[in-house]
Design a protein around this motif. Sequence first.
Motif, mmCIF file in Angstrom:
data_model
loop_
_atom_site.group_PDB
_atom_site.id
_atom_site.type_symbol
_atom_site.label_atom_id
_atom_site.label_comp_id
_atom_site.label_asym_id
_atom_site.label_seq_id
_atom_site.Cartn_x
_atom_site.Cartn_y
_atom_site.Cartn_z
ATOM 1 N N GLN A 1 0.847 -1.194 0.000
ATOM 2 C CA GLN A 1 0.000 0.000 0.000
ATOM 3 C C GLN A 1 0.884 1.247 0.000
ATOM 4 N N SER A 2 1.634 1.413 -1.062
ATOM 5 C CA SER A 2 2.554 2.549 -1.180
ATOM 6 C C SER A 2 2.665 2.946 -2.636
ATOM 7 N N SER A 3 2.944 4.231 -2.820
ATOM 8 C CA SER A 3 3.053 4.771 -4.175
ATOM 9 C C SER A 3 4.042 5.922 -4.180
ATOM 10 N N ASP A 4 4.599 6.167 -5.380
ATOM 11 C CA ASP A 4 5.347 7.407 -5.583
ATOM 12 C C ASP A 4 4.353 8.525 -5.848
ATOM 13 N N HIS A 5 4.514 9.667 -5.157
ATOM 14 C CA HIS A 5 3.652 10.831 -5.363
ATOM 15 C C HIS A 5 4.528 11.994 -5.831
ATOM 16 N N TYR A 6 4.257 12.479 -7.051
ATOM 17 C CA TYR A 6 5.047 13.566 -7.632
ATOM 18 C C TYR A 6 4.138 14.729 -8.017
ATOM 19 N N VAL A 7 4.692 15.969 -7.860
ATOM 20 C CA VAL A 7 4.056 17.164 -8.401
ATOM 21 C C VAL A 7 4.996 17.713 -9.470
ATOM 22 N N MET A 8 4.485 17.902 -10.688
ATOM 23 C CA MET A 8 5.317 18.338 -11.809
ATOM 24 C C MET A 8 5.336 19.860 -11.959
ATOM 25 N N GLY A 9 4.236 20.526 -11.639
ATOM 26 C CA GLY A 9 4.154 21.979 -11.759
ATOM 27 C C GLY A 9 3.003 22.506 -10.921
ATOM 28 N N TRP A 10 3.083 23.844 -10.551
ATOM 29 C CA TRP A 10 2.081 24.378 -9.620
ATOM 30 C C TRP A 10 1.974 25.884 -9.825
ATOM 31 N N SER A 11 0.717 26.378 -9.842
ATOM 32 C CA SER A 11 0.483 27.824 -9.865
ATOM 33 C C SER A 11 -0.614 28.153 -8.872
ATOM 34 N N PHE A 12 -0.588 29.413 -8.366
ATOM 35 C CA PHE A 12 -1.549 29.841 -7.338
ATOM 36 C C PHE A 12 -1.791 31.336 -7.512
ATOM 37 N N SER A 13 -3.043 31.777 -7.202
ATOM 38 C CA SER A 13 -3.360 33.203 -7.271
ATOM 39 C C SER A 13 -4.507 33.519 -6.322
ATOM 40 N N SER A 14 -4.345 34.643 -5.570
ATOM 41 C CA SER A 14 -5.447 35.186 -4.771
ATOM 42 C C SER A 14 -5.641 36.658 -5.102
ATOM 43 N N VAL A 15 -5.222 37.049 -6.328
ATOM 44 C CA VAL A 15 -5.281 38.445 -6.763
ATOM 45 C C VAL A 15 -6.622 38.710 -7.419
ATOM 46 N N GLY A 16 -7.330 39.744 -6.954
ATOM 47 C CA GLY A 16 -8.585 40.157 -7.574
ATOM 48 C C GLY A 16 -9.791 39.427 -7.013
ATOM 49 N N GLU A 17 -10.955 39.852 -7.515
ATOM 50 C CA GLU A 17 -12.200 39.260 -7.044
ATOM 51 C C GLU A 17 -12.399 37.855 -7.588
ATOM 52 N N ASN A 18 -11.922 37.602 -8.823
ATOM 53 C CA ASN A 18 -12.094 36.288 -9.449
ATOM 54 C C ASN A 18 -10.743 35.801 -9.966
ATOM 55 N N PRO A 19 -9.859 35.440 -9.073
ATOM 56 C CA PRO A 19 -8.515 35.046 -9.500
ATOM 57 C C PRO A 19 -8.541 33.727 -10.266
ATOM 58 N N ILE A 20 -7.648 33.601 -11.256
ATOM 59 C CA ILE A 20 -7.474 32.363 -12.010
ATOM 60 C C ILE A 20 -5.991 32.039 -12.010
ATOM 61 N N ALA A 21 -5.627 30.888 -11.498
ATOM 62 C CA ALA A 21 -4.227 30.484 -11.461
ATOM 63 C C ALA A 21 -3.677 30.379 -12.871
ATOM 64 N N ALA A 22 -2.421 30.732 -13.036
ATOM 65 C CA ALA A 22 -1.782 30.740 -14.347
ATOM 66 C C ALA A 22 -1.774 29.331 -14.947
ATOM 67 N N THR A 23 -1.940 29.277 -16.291
ATOM 68 C CA THR A 23 -1.939 27.999 -17.005
ATOM 69 C C THR A 23 -0.536 27.419 -17.039
ATOM 70 N N LEU A 24 -0.412 26.128 -16.820
ATOM 71 C CA LEU A 24 0.877 25.438 -16.851
ATOM 72 C C LEU A 24 1.147 24.923 -18.254
ATOM 73 N N ASP A 25 2.316 25.212 -18.781
ATOM 74 C CA ASP A 25 2.724 24.735 -20.107
ATOM 75 C C ASP A 25 3.306 23.337 -19.926
ATOM 76 N N LEU A 26 2.574 22.327 -20.387
ATOM 77 C CA LEU A 26 2.995 20.950 -20.171
ATOM 78 C C LEU A 26 4.332 20.643 -20.817
ATOM 79 N N SER A 27 4.632 21.338 -21.921
ATOM 80 C CA SER A 27 5.902 21.080 -22.603
ATOM 81 C C SER A 27 7.098 21.574 -21.796
ATOM 82 N N GLU A 28 6.885 22.508 -20.861
ATOM 83 C CA GLU A 28 7.976 23.034 -20.058
ATOM 84 C C GLU A 28 8.110 22.331 -18.714
ATOM 85 N N LEU A 29 7.190 21.456 -18.386
ATOM 86 C CA LEU A 29 7.268 20.734 -17.120
ATOM 87 C C LEU A 29 8.292 19.605 -17.217
ATOM 88 N N PRO A 30 8.915 19.239 -16.101
ATOM 89 C CA PRO A 30 9.837 18.090 -16.132
ATOM 90 C C PRO A 30 9.074 16.819 -16.498
#
Length: 721
Positions: free
Chosen positions: A272-301
Amino acid sequence: MSRARSMVSPPILLVIITVILVRAQRATSETTTTEFIFQGFKGNQSQFQLEGDSTIKSNGLLRLTDRKSNLAGTAFYNKPVRLLLETNRNSTNATRVRSFSTRFVFVIIPSSSSSGGFGFTFTLSPTTNRPNAGSAQYLGVLNKENNGDPRNHVFSVEFDTVQGSGDDTDKIGNDIGLNFNNRTSDFQEPVVYYQNDDPNKREDFELESGNPIQALLTYDGATQTLNVTVYPAKLGFKPTKPLISKQIPKLLDVVQEEMYVGFTAATGKGDQSSDHYVMGWSFSSVGENPIAATLDLSELPPPPATKRRGFSSQVIVLIVALSTVMLVMLVLLFFFVMYKKRLRQEETLEDWEIDHPRRFRYRDLYVATDGFKEAGVIGTGGFGTVYKGKLASSDLIAVKKIVPNSRQGVREFMAEIESLGRVRHRNLVNLQGWCKHRSDLLLIYDYIPNGSLDSLLYSVPRRSSAVLPWDARLEIAKGIASGLLYLHEEWEQMVVHRDVKPSNVLIESNMNPRLGDFGLARLYERGSMSETTGLVGTIGYMAPELARNGKPSDAFAFGVLLLERKPTDSGTFFLVDWVMDLHARGEILSAVDPRLGSDYDGREARVALAVGLLCCHQKPASRPSMRGVLKFLNGEEEVVEIDDEWGYSKSSRSDFGSNFVGYVSSSTSIPSSSSAFDTRIISTSHVTSGGYRKKCLFQYELDASYLFIHELRTSAYSTLN
């Protein structure tokens, strides 16, 4: 001058103060909101607080746990996010959770194809580490002691990969859950995404697939609504409908003024074990309706390669070698079995199969008829169903499938092959071949587009609203007679059809008739026609003497075809006597189909009706041959005078008398359809001359299309002596 300056100074001072306040407010706002994007984490170690098994790999992947047992790992952004917002509505100060949005791409690789665990979370926490947090079902967020304590001030979006464990009440597995100060989810949804072209169509997928998965979380502070969307990163589009869209007002009770955002993960014992990886991450709390920046899959590891437990190279070589040997042996066994089967088939071929080698393959006929589906049925007979088919060569065919397990059906099958297998005539249906497959017996003919004569003339509704013209009717009659002449006199053997009727006459696109259905036909050597030992044929078309001497008559059936039409009502008169009575009174043209009106040749109609009467003569010797019939219809010879005393009883003609006149005068009340049916007789026992009785034969309704008479209900012929 000095007084003027003092009057100008206050406005300038007000402007300066306003600008200073706006800039101060903007600076304050900038310090209370957070926005970042990481296209991989290489070189960003200083911006994260990593605890437990978490680490940033040299290729830029953020690993939360590896596959070791009972591990926990956390990774939080090292700067706090201000999530509480003061609002002033209706002169009332209030506090709410600030809107925020986050987007990340992750990969979960199980330890084997059958198990893994336990999952990971996106978490809002008051600290950058989770002291004493447990592994397994606690996912590195809580532990057994503080689970459910409101003082935790922890909110997690759980990506669960294990179906229930220990005291766990999450029983789904492969789901997304919302957890408030508790490792038990308040709300769960199985992992799916929705198609954009059909929002009701959902596609499920596995979190533990080893493939990159993208998640988008958006919280609207004004409506207190959290939207969670999860989908395979390779999908190429973001689903517009979220997996979870739920109001969570209790988030305000959890969130403190400053919170840290990040990820946690945990493994369990054993597999009951697995490798857990995060490849890319964006976050935003700017403005009334913030939208986190889009991740470019080609630039991710790139995601780590999926490691599978496999065999050693020596074992793999051995498996391949053994598989190859087994495959070769199976192929040889298959060819041997097929060879033996073909030998057995060749040894058991019957004589008629050798003499008629035009055999079709069953699979070709199955494909041609689209699996013998009901939609392809174009007709049914006494012993089978006829299907329309199209061969690979684009030739259209008609396939008659004999009713299985029918002894008489097998006889009919063999009779058609023997009688039609070699004959060729423009007025006979062409038998292309046959097929015998297990219990299935099939006959293959040319496809005739216009169907049978009765369906062409009298189907309700008819195929065409136009009435078949007189010229076409006469040519059809000549064509049927020509085909019978060929069978009786011109082929190498004499063929008696024994089932001549309109439903067995097929009409080509140029209105040329073809006589078919030779299932009851018999072959005779010239001059050696013998009695039949069985009573065969269709009621109403069998000659009266068949019950006495066993000799069939195609001429009699042809005469009935000329004289009769589809019945519409019951009656007690005899049609032939009625026509004979009209003939004797010189009114025979009153029997012509009224739908023709006056569009017919009177002389030709008299001849056709007279020929029909001659063919139905009770004395077989008085019936003309098919050669004589053609000469009469072609006008080459005058029709023989018909004697009023031609063999039928006077009492039978007197039976209909005035009743018939009344029937004709009320023709407008005749029904538009009939429940009449076609009754084919096949008996294997000899029938004596006394075997026919009026009650046995004459009360059947005929289902045939006839060329020249009113649409009347009639009996087949008079009582036989």
